[in-house]
Design a protein around this motif. Structure first.
Motif, short mmCIF file in Angstrom:
data_model
loop_
_atom_site.label_atom_id
_atom_site.label_comp_id
_atom_site.label_asym_id
_atom_site.label_seq_id
_atom_site.Cartn_x
_atom_site.Cartn_y
_atom_site.Cartn_z
N ALA A 108 0.66 -1.24 0.08
CA ALA A 108 -0.16 -0.20 0.02
C ALA A 108 0.71 1.55 -0.11
N ASN A 109 2.05 1.23 0.82
CA ASN A 109 2.95 2.18 0.33
C ASN A 109 4.29 2.62 -1.03
N TYR A 110 3.33 1.45 -2.17
CA TYR A 110 4.88 1.53 -2.88
C TYR A 110 2.87 1.43 -4.27
N ASP A 111 3.85 1.83 -4.95
CA ASP A 111 3.01 1.73 -6.48
C ASP A 111 3.40 0.52 -6.92
N LEU A 112 4.75 0.40 -6.90
CA LEU A 112 4.71 -1.19 -7.55
C LEU A 112 6.00 -1.85 -6.92
N CYS A 113 5.94 -3.27 -6.71
CA CYS A 113 6.29 -4.09 -5.83
C CYS A 113 7.46 -5.15 -7.12
N ILE A 114 8.45 -5.01 -7.15
CA ILE A 114 9.39 -6.24 -7.99
C ILE A 114 9.96 -6.60 -7.32
N ASN A 115 9.81 -7.94 -7.93
CA ASN A 115 10.10 -9.43 -7.01
C ASN A 115 11.87 -9.62 -8.53
N THR A 116 12.71 -9.23 -7.99
CA THR A 116 13.71 -9.98 -8.70
C THR A 116 14.07 -10.90 -9.22
N SER A 117 13.18 -12.37 -8.34
CA SER A 117 13.97 -13.83 -8.34
C SER A 117 13.09 -13.87 -9.25
N ALA A 118 12.14 -13.88 -9.72
CA ALA A 118 10.91 -13.93 -11.41
C ALA A 118 11.29 -13.11 -12.52
N LEU A 119 11.55 -11.60 -11.77
CA LEU A 119 11.92 -10.64 -13.35
C LEU A 119 13.39 -10.30 -13.88
N ASN A 129 4.01 -24.60 -20.10
CA ASN A 129 3.21 -23.68 -20.63
C ASN A 129 3.37 -22.08 -19.99
N LYS A 130 3.70 -21.09 -20.35
CA LYS A 130 3.20 -19.56 -19.64
C LYS A 130 1.73 -19.63 -19.14
N ILE A 131 2.60 -19.16 -17.41
CA ILE A 131 0.80 -19.12 -16.61
C ILE A 131 1.42 -17.69 -15.83
N ILE A 132 0.19 -17.25 -16.09
CA ILE A 132 0.31 -16.06 -15.46
C ILE A 132 -0.81 -15.64 -14.52
N THR A 133 -0.43 -15.42 -13.36
CA THR A 133 -2.15 -15.50 -12.26
C THR A 133 -2.49 -13.41 -12.11
N ASP A 140 3.21 -25.05 -8.84
CA ASP A 140 4.58 -26.14 -9.66
C ASP A 140 4.96 -25.61 -10.67
N HIS A 141 3.96 -24.75 -11.36
CA HIS A 141 4.08 -24.85 -12.46
C HIS A 141 4.84 -23.99 -13.40
N ASP A 142 5.16 -22.91 -11.94
CA ASP A 142 6.14 -21.88 -12.00
C ASP A 142 5.63 -20.56 -12.88
N PRO A 143 4.39 -20.11 -11.99
CA PRO A 143 3.44 -18.59 -12.95
C PRO A 143 4.02 -17.45 -12.79
N LEU A 144 3.67 -16.91 -13.14
CA LEU A 144 4.55 -15.17 -12.62
C LEU A 144 3.11 -14.94 -12.41
N GLY A 182 -1.99 -10.56 -0.98
CA GLY A 182 -1.65 -9.21 -0.90
C GLY A 182 -0.22 -9.00 -0.06
N HIS A 183 0.60 -10.34 0.07
CA HIS A 183 1.82 -10.09 1.12
C HIS A 183 2.89 -10.20 -0.32
N HIS A 184 3.64 -9.46 -0.86
CA HIS A 184 4.03 -9.36 -1.50
C HIS A 184 5.43 -10.51 -1.82
N ALA A 185 5.57 -11.21 -1.34
CA ALA A 185 6.74 -11.98 -0.44
C ALA A 185 5.99 -13.33 -1.66
N ASN A 186 4.49 -12.73 -1.37
CA ASN A 186 4.03 -14.45 -2.18
C ASN A 186 3.52 -14.23 -4.11
N TYR A 187 3.80 -13.15 -5.04
CA TYR A 187 3.67 -12.72 -5.72
C TYR A 187 5.22 -12.24 -6.04
N ASP A 188 5.09 -11.87 -8.04
CA ASP A 188 6.24 -11.53 -8.31
C ASP A 188 6.94 -9.95 -8.97
N LEU A 189 5.10 -9.01 -9.04
CA LEU A 189 4.71 -7.92 -8.79
C LEU A 189 3.88 -7.51 -8.75
#
Lengths: 204, 204
Positions: free
Chosen positions: A176-187, B2-6, B115-119, B173-180
């Motif tokens: 909520a304190n940011y506009d964009l959060c980027i996980n560089t493990s994946a991107l 396949n490329k999966i985006i969630t 397991d599909h390593d989604p974005l 919504g916790h950033h650690a569970n997402y890539d972006l």
């Protein structure tokens, strides 16, 4: 109003690289260590000492029974110095934001410059990636064991979280304190910086 | 693979629009309401009822003193039905992911398909933007007052958070569970989708 981009980042996540690449693509100023240098110049404190201060919240842990107004204790002095470094940092950031478009890494810039409506980015990664990045990029940490490196990363980030919470009243890394959060493990930082710069240019 | 985006998304944040635009740019399948339809077909439950279930965690609130193994109460039945809908949903998602590249909105897809390593993308916005978007896009909510709309948005998101936590053991919504994580109050969905699609194509 100048375009300001702030980057909060977990240690070893590539936030600095993202900032530099974005600045290059956009052709705008990039501030990171320059902020410490400027504060050091203004306060006449050593850069290393300023760096320590801006990575930690003030230390209030001394007995409350000691009359703080009567005795100018060492702790009093340290807290005052830490708080004045934060105030000077805020001045430096505001001046940088007034001067030109820029990217600022760390230093609670997202909060201090909120009136400038910055694009607030947070960069993070999983522990494995952060250790790998530290091994590849850093000079100081290369002699540490896996366990020591993990411990150091967690400690630096804990200090950053405390520092941010202390001065902003907000939770470091909370989306909520940011506009964009980027996980560089994946991107990948390089490609993401290019794509993001293209989008920012398109928004102008 | 396949490329999966969630895409996880706060109600009214534009997650669906981002998903659709990304799918269009990338030329891949997009699943949202189709998942509900498929579960409804397989379980012979009404779509509306399935929709209710997949937006709420199972309801365990009945007296614990009632012997659950002895009495097949109404609550027992409802919980079983909810859990079997979740299991069927997981099957549907896995089949979709096996079939082709795709974008899936909601439904704990980031966790179910790990397991599909989604974005894994999370889309959010501030309350003001979400109310504005609801006013512009939705049909059902247009007669609600500002206060009623805010209440509805908070309720839907609270249910989503509970549902996600119940089935994944993770914080929605916790950033650690997402890539972006993308704040659509600050970043325009149309331009961001285009930039992101360009980057994803470049990564292939």
């Amino acid at each position: 109003m100048n375009k300001i981009i702030t980057i909060g980042r977990e240690f070893g996540s590539g936030g600095r690289e993202l900032g530099k690449r974005l600045a290059d693509h956009l052709g705008i100023a990039y501030y990171d260590k320059e902020i410490i240098e400027e504060i050091s110049n203004r306060t006449s404190l050593a850069q290393e000492y300023v760096h320590q201060i801006v990575e930690q919240k003030p230390n209030f842990y001394f007995p409350i029974t000691i009359g703080r107004t009567l005795h100018a204790t060492h702790s009093d002095y340290v807290v005052k110095q830490q708080t004045s470094v934060y105030a000077e940092q805020a001045n430096v950031l505001r001046e940088m934001a007034e001067k030109s478009d820029c990217i600022i890494v760390g230093r609670c810039a997202d909060y201090i410059l909120k009136d400038h409506d910055p694009l607030r980015i947070f960069v993070y990664a999983d522990m494995e990636s952060k250790i790998k990045r530290c091994r590849e990029k850093a000079e100081v940490e290369e002699h540490l064991s896996e366990k020591e490196m993990k411990k150091m990363i967690l400690k630096v980030d804990k200090n950053r979280a405390h520092y941010y919470a202390y001065y902003t009243g907000q939770k470091w890394g909370h989306h909520a304190n940011y506009d964009l959060c980027i996980n560089t493990s994946a991107l990948p930082v390089k490609e993401f910086a290019e794509a993001l710069a293209g989008m920012i240019k398109g928004m102008e």
